[in-house]
Scaffold this active site. Structure first.
Site, PDB file in Angstrom:
ATOM      1  N   HIS A  40      54.727 -50.838-137.691  1.00  9.83           N
ATOM      2  CA  HIS A  40      55.510 -51.226-136.505  1.00  9.83           C
ATOM      3  C   HIS A  40      54.627 -51.506-135.293  1.00  9.83           C
ATOM      4  CE1 HIS A  40      59.092 -50.377-138.698  1.00  9.83           C
ATOM      5  NE2 HIS A  40      58.883 -49.081-138.755  1.00  9.83           N
ATOM      6  N   CYS A  41      53.339 -51.243-135.401  1.00  9.93           N
ATOM      7  CA  CYS A  41      52.445 -51.435-134.263  1.00  9.93           C
ATOM      8  C   CYS A  41      51.767 -52.800-134.343  1.00  9.93           C
ATOM      9  CB  CYS A  41      51.386 -50.336-134.230  1.00  9.93           C
ATOM     10  SG  CYS A  41      50.370 -50.382-132.731  1.00  9.93           S
TER      11      CYS A  41
END
Length: 364
Positions: free
Chosen positions: A143-144
């Site tokens: 998700h980063c």
């Protein structure tokens, strides 16, 4: 000019390409229990693998912490500076009490473990090219992206591993990400949105976090699942699309995000896959890579039940039994591998791939 890094040192052939450090595990006054993620699962996986005699302390590679210079290969300086605010880290990790702690404690107890896992993924990328496969027992922070974290993901380890390979390893110019975590991998998707060298396949529950429509534009093979999807349908789709993705574009490296939050009963995943289904899923992906002779890097990503550590270990054991990953057949461990510390080998011992580590780093 490439910066000097401690993450691309040569590892003796007697070391298994399994990367881990005790630093991975996050423990701090019980605050880690405020998030559903089992922040000690990585150590449990290693414990189970030792019990089964698949590994020993001296036979695996100890992960090193990614430095700021390493992280700047992908991340913006502005984003890394924002992580010096406890409020930002509390938001990314979804542990609200962290905002009340001084940042030096947050750095030491939360971000250092995540940076070490990130270093582990970068190290495992090179090991996969050298050995044909590698597993980082942690990582998978999908998700980063370069300038934004979220969903317990503070560093873009998947993007970093691929960028390091593109920049430093001759012959690695195309990558395929097979993301089988229950959630959409919007971080690496945003990072590679306009990069035609990276093919992304993502299989996820369409109804859950993050629902990032912009990032979905980067997915070349998108498989959106419904609530409660079970083994038969899931495994059929995984096999069909894994084969299809690798037939469509032959990559030089596969990055496999093997989240176990697809497990039935997971509080965040919303799917209904059995432990046996997860083990079979991993076997399908590794078999597809092995059949084509494509190196594969596996990271463990999400999984929010206590039993997931056992399943990850059982899956690695199954991959070994199926002959899809190798082992140290003679059981001997080189002195250099004790403690898992990779040492620089002589040129005669180096791998066939041509690797640049940048300027010679300062070593102890």
């Amino acid at each position: 000019m490439l910066h000097g890094t401690q993450l691309y040192l040569e590892v003796p052939s007697s070391c298994l390409p399994i990367v881990y450090s005790p630093v991975y595990n996050i423990t701090f006054m019980g605050l880690e229990k405020l998030h559903p993620f089992d922040s000690g699962k990585w150590g449990k996986v290693i414990h189970f693998l030792k019990e089964e005699k698949l590994i020993s302390d001296g036979s695996i590679v100890e992960a090193r912490e990614a430095t700021e210079e390493d992280l700047l290969v992908v991340h913006t300086k502005r984003y890394l500076n924002r992580l010096k605010w406890s409020l930002v880290v509390a938001t990314i990790t979804e542990i609200p009490p962290l905002l009340c702690l001084p940042n030096f404690l947050v750095q030491r107890r939360v971000l250092r473990p995540l940076r070490t896992q990130t270093g582990g993924t970068i190290m495992a990328g090179k090991l996969a090219v050298d050995r044909g496969w590698a597993i980082n027992v942690g990582g998978g922070f999908h998700h980063c992206s370069s300038d934004k974290g979220g969903g317990f993901c503070a560093y873009a380890d998947i993007t970093l591993a691929i960028k390091f390979l593109f920049e430093r390893v001759e012959g690695i110019s195309r990558a395929t990400i097979i993301d089988l975590d229950a959630h959409q991998g919007n971080g690496h998707e945003r990072d590679f949105l306009d990069d035609r060298r990276v093919f992304i396949m993502d299989v996820y529950n369409r109804y859950i976090y993050p629902g990032d429509g912009y990032a979905k534009r980067a997915i070349k093979r998108k498989v959106e699942l419904d609530w409660g999807t079970e083994d038969d349908e899931y495994l059929q789709k995984v096999e069909l699309h894994s084969e299809g993705a690798l037939n469509e574009v032959r990559p030089d490296i596969i990055v496999y995000n093997a989240g176990t939050d697809i497990l039935d009963g997971d509080p965040l995943g919303g799917l209904a896959i059995s432990p046996q289904g997860i083990i079979k899923r991993d076997e399908i992906v590794f078999r597809a890579a092995r059949r084509r002779g494509i190196p594969i890097l596996m990271v463990t990503s999400g999984g929010y039940q206590k039993k997931t550590a056992r399943i990850i270990a059982d899956s690695i054991i199954n991959l070994r039994r199926q002959g899809l990953i190798g082992g140290n057949e003679d059981g001997e461990v080189a002195e250099e591998c004790v403690g898992g510390v990779p040492l620089v080998m002589s040129s005669s011992d180096s791998s066939p791939s041509s690797v640049s580590t940048g300027p010679a780093p300062n070593t102890i």
